[in-house]
Design a protein around this motif. Structure first.
Motif, short mmCIF file in Angstrom:
data_model
loop_
_atom_site.label_atom_id
_atom_site.label_comp_id
_atom_site.label_asym_id
_atom_site.label_seq_id
_atom_site.Cartn_x
_atom_site.Cartn_y
_atom_site.Cartn_z
N HIS A 4 1.63 12.15 7.05
CA HIS A 4 0.52 11.20 7.00
C HIS A 4 0.76 10.10 8.03
CE1 HIS A 4 -2.39 8.33 5.30
NE2 HIS A 4 -2.97 9.41 4.78
N ARG A 5 -0.35 9.55 8.54
CA ARG A 5 -0.23 8.52 9.58
C ARG A 5 0.43 7.24 9.05
NH1 ARG A 5 -4.23 4.72 9.15
NH2 ARG A 5 -5.95 5.19 7.71
N LYS A 6 0.23 6.95 7.76
CA LYS A 6 0.87 5.76 7.19
C LYS A 6 2.38 5.92 7.18
CE LYS A 6 -2.99 4.39 4.24
NZ LYS A 6 -3.42 4.09 2.84
N ARG A 7 2.86 7.11 6.81
CA ARG A 7 4.30 7.36 6.79
C ARG A 7 4.86 7.33 8.21
NH1 ARG A 7 7.95 9.73 3.28
NH2 ARG A 7 10.03 9.42 4.18
N LYS A 8 4.12 7.86 9.17
CA LYS A 8 4.59 7.84 10.55
C LYS A 8 4.65 6.40 11.08
CE LYS A 8 2.88 12.46 11.70
NZ LYS A 8 1.97 13.24 12.56
N THR A 9 3.65 5.61 10.71
CA THR A 9 3.68 4.20 11.12
C THR A 9 4.85 3.46 10.50
OG1 THR A 9 1.26 4.26 11.27
CG2 THR A 9 2.31 2.09 11.24
N TRP A 10 5.13 3.76 9.23
CA TRP A 10 6.27 3.12 8.57
C TRP A 10 7.60 3.53 9.22
CZ3 TRP A 10 7.51 -0.70 5.48
CH2 TRP A 10 8.77 -0.70 4.86
N ASP A 11 7.74 4.83 9.57
CA ASP A 11 8.96 5.29 10.23
C ASP A 11 9.11 4.64 11.60
OD1 ASP A 11 9.44 6.89 8.05
OD2 ASP A 11 8.56 8.69 8.94
N PHE A 12 8.00 4.43 12.30
CA PHE A 12 8.06 3.76 13.59
C PHE A 12 8.50 2.30 13.43
CE2 PHE A 12 5.89 1.27 16.91
CZ PHE A 12 6.52 1.80 18.04
N LEU A 13 8.00 1.65 12.39
CA LEU A 13 8.39 0.27 12.12
C LEU A 13 9.87 0.18 11.78
CD1 LEU A 13 7.52 -2.69 11.74
CD2 LEU A 13 6.98 -2.13 9.36
N ARG A 65 0.81 -1.22 0.00
CA ARG A 65 0.00 0.00 0.00
C ARG A 65 0.85 1.27 0.00
NH1 ARG A 65 -2.42 -4.11 1.44
NH2 ARG A 65 -4.69 -4.42 1.36
N ALA A 66 2.14 1.12 -0.32
CA ALA A 66 3.03 2.28 -0.54
C ALA A 66 3.07 3.21 0.66
CB ALA A 66 2.61 3.04 -1.80
N TRP A 67 3.19 2.66 1.85
CA TRP A 67 3.35 3.51 3.02
C TRP A 67 4.64 4.32 2.99
CZ3 TRP A 67 1.46 0.62 8.05
CH2 TRP A 67 0.10 0.33 7.92
N PRO A 68 5.77 3.80 2.50
CA PRO A 68 6.98 4.65 2.47
C PRO A 68 6.87 5.85 1.55
CG PRO A 68 7.56 2.32 2.27
CD PRO A 68 6.08 2.41 2.11
N ASP A 69 5.96 5.79 0.55
CA ASP A 69 5.81 6.90 -0.40
C ASP A 69 4.77 7.92 0.03
OD1 ASP A 69 7.66 5.59 -1.97
OD2 ASP A 69 6.13 4.49 -3.11
N ALA A 70 4.14 7.71 1.18
CA ALA A 70 3.13 8.65 1.66
C ALA A 70 3.80 9.94 2.14
CB ALA A 70 2.31 8.01 2.78
#
Length: 451
Positions: free
Chosen positions: A165-174, A156-161
Motif C-alpha cells: 500500500h502507498r501509505k506503508r511505502k510512504t511510512w517506510d520512506f520516512l 491513521r495507522a500507516w505502519p499497519d497498512a
C-alpha cells in the motif's frame, strides 16, 4: 670641592634610552607572527545546545497546560504548533537580531560565517541573510514538519497498512530518511569532537560556526544552579513524604462547603429550600404566596418510574466509548453510538425512543425519591467510605440525590408496590405515609421548558 652637575641624567633613564632600538626591532618582528585564535571549548558549544532545548521546554510547558485547561486533547494536539511558534520567536530575537542563540550567549559564544557576505545582504546581527533563512528552515521548520507528518501517519495507522500500500511505502520512506539523518548526525558529531568546528549538520552545511564573543574567554563554573536544584529536590522529597499524610478529601470538602456558602447561587438554593419547607402542607404554615423554586438535581426531569443512577452510569459509559461527554437530554433521545450499536445488533429501536432504566428492588431515600437497591447502596457505601476516610461529619460527605440535590441520610425498602404494574413504581408507602408517583408523560418537557 666640586658638586655633581644637575644636568647629569639618572642611570635608569639612560638604560631605557639605550634599549629603545632593541624594543623597536622586537615589535617589528611580532607583527609578522600569525594572530592566535582563542580556544573554543567543545563542552561550551554542547551546553549551549542543551540550554536552548531547556529554554524551549520551559516556555512551552505553561502554554500546553493552558491549552489543556480549555480541552485536554489540545495539550498534545497542538504541541508541534506551539513549539514552532516559540522557536520562531526565539530565533528572531536571538539569531536574527544578535547572531547567537540564548544558550550560546550564556556561554559567551556567537555565530560567524566562514564566507564573507555582501554588505547589502546582512541581517541586524551581521550574518548573511540567506544563510540564516536556510538555517531557520533546517532547525525550526523542518523538525516541525517531521513531527507533524509522523503524528499524522501514526494517527491513521500507516505502519499497519499492507506492505504494497502507498501509505506503508510512504511510512517506510520516512523511516529510511530518519535512519539516514541519524547516521549523518553521528558522523557529524564525531567530526565535531575531532576538530570542534561545526556542532550540527545545519551548521556544517551552511558553514556557520560558534566563536568566542570576547577576546578573553573564561569558563567559570557556577554552583548556584546546582544548589538550587538540590534545594528543590529536597523540597520535592519532603512533599512526597508529607502529602500522603494530609487528608486531602476533608480539606477539599471543607473548601467546597465554604465556597458554596459564599456563592450567591448556593445561598439562593438554601433560601428556596427553607421557603419550600416553611410553606409545605406538613408544617401547616403555607400561606399560598409564591416561593422560590425548589432545589433541583441533574436528573430532576427524569421519569420517576426509572432509576436516575442507572441513567447516569449509562451516560458515563457512553462517554467513555465515544471519548467525549454524553449527556442525557430532556427529550431522552438515544445517542448516535446507541443507534449505531442497535442497528448492528438488529434491534428494532426507534431513534426517538426513550432509553429504559426500570427500577429493580426499589428503595426510597430520606428525601422521598426511589432508586434501585444496588445503585443506591453503591452510592451510599462510597459516600460512607469517603466520610470515614475524611474523619469529619459535615454534610458535604453525603451522597447528593440526582433528582433534588439534597444529601441522602438514610434509605428504606419501598413497600406497598402495586404488583400489577410491573414496569413502573406506584402507590409508595413508607412509615405509614403514602405517596403517589404518577406517569408524567408530556408534562416532563413542559416542566423543563418552564424551569
Amino acid at each position: 670641592m666640586s658638586t655633581p652637575s644637575s644636568s647629569t641624567t639618572p642611570f635608569w633613564e639612560q638604560a631605557w634610552k639605550d634599549a629603545q632600538p632593541a624594543l623597536s626591532s622586537i615589535r617589528a618582528s611580532l607583527a609578522s607572527f600569525p594572530a592566535l585564535s582563542p580556544r573554543i571549548l567543545r563542552v561550551g558549544q554542547l551546553d549551549a545546545e542543551l540550554l536552548d532545548q531547556e529554554l524551549l521546554g520551559v516556555l512551552k510547558e505553561p502554554v500546553n497546560k493552558a491549552l489543556g485547561q480549555i480541552k485536554s486533547a489540545y495539550e498534545t494536539r497542538f504541541d508541534p504548533e506551539v513549539a514552532l511558534v516559540i522557536a520562531t520567536v526565539l530565533y528572531k530575537f536571538s539569531m536574527w537580531d544578535q547572531g547567537a542563540t540564548y544558550g550560546a550567549k550564556l556561554q559567551d559564544l556567537k555565530y560567524r560565517a566562514s564566507r564573507a557576505p555582501h554588505p547589502t545582504n546582512l541581517t541586524p546581527s551581521g550574518l548573511p541573510r540567506r544563510s540564516l533563512l536556510l538555517h531557520a528552515a533546517l532547525t525550526v521548520l523542518l523538525p516541525y514538519l517531521h513531527t507533524r507528518i509522523r503524528m499524522y501517519a501514526l494517527d491513521r495507522a500507516w505502519p499497519d497498512a499492507p506492505s504494497n500500500h502507498r501509505k506503508r511505502k510512504t511510512w517506510d520512506f520516512l523511516v529510511r530518511l530518519e535512519s539516514i539523518h541519524s547516521t549523518l548526525s553521528l558522523f557529524g558529531f564525531i567530526a565535531f569532537l575531532y576538530d570542534g568546528r561545526y556542532r550540527t549538520i545545519a551548521d556544517r552545511i551552511l558553514r556557520l560556526r560558534l566563536v568566542p564573543a570576547r577576546p578573553i574567554v573564561t569558563r567559570n563554573v557556577s554552583y548556584e544552579f546546582m544548589n538550587r536544584q538540590m534545594v528543590w529536590h529536597s523540597f520535592t522529597e519532603f512533599l512526597i513524604f508529607l502529602v500522603p499524610l494530609v487528608n486531602t478529601p476533608t480539606i477539599r470538602r471543607k473548601i467546597a462547603k465554604v465556597y458554596s456558602n459564599a456563592h450567591p447561587s448556593a445561598l439562593l438554593s438554601l433560601v428556596s429550600f427553607a421557603s419550600s419547607s416553611s410553606t409545605s402542607p406538613e408544617n401547616g404554615k403555607g400561606n399560598g404566596s409564591a416561593s422560590l423554586p425548589a432545589r433541583r438535581g441533574k436528573y430532576w426531569t427524569f421519569p420517576p418510574d426509572q432509576c436516575a443512577i442507572c441513567a447516569s452510569n449509562a451516560s458515563y459509559n457512553i462517554s467513555n466509548i465515544t471519548g467525549g461527554t454524553a449527556a442525557i437530554y430532556p427529550s431522552y433521545r438515544i445517542t448516535g453510538v446507541q443507534n449505531e450499536y442497535a442497528h448492528e445488533l438488529g434491534e428494532d429501536e426507534d431513534k426517538d425512543a426513550m432509553p429504559s432504566y426500570p427500577i429493580t428492588t426499589p428503595y426510597i431515600t430520606s428525601c422521598g425519591h426511589v432508586y434501585c437497591y444496588f445503585c443506591l447502596s453503591e452510592k451510599m457505601i462510597s459516600a460512607a467510605k469517603d466520610l470515614a476516610d475524611g474523619g469529619g461529619g459535615d454534610e458535604g460527605s453525603m451522597w447528593e440525590c440526582l433528582r433534588c440535590g439534597e444529601g441522602v441520610r438514610t434509605c428504606e425498602r419501598l413497600v406497598g408496590v402495586d404488583k400489577s404494574e410491573s414496569d413502573s413504581v406506584s402507590d409508595l408507602e413508607v412509615d405509614g405515609r403514602s405517596d403517589r408517583i404518577s406517569d408524567i408523560g408530556e408534562d416532563i418537557d413542559a416542566e423543563y421548558s418552564a424551569g
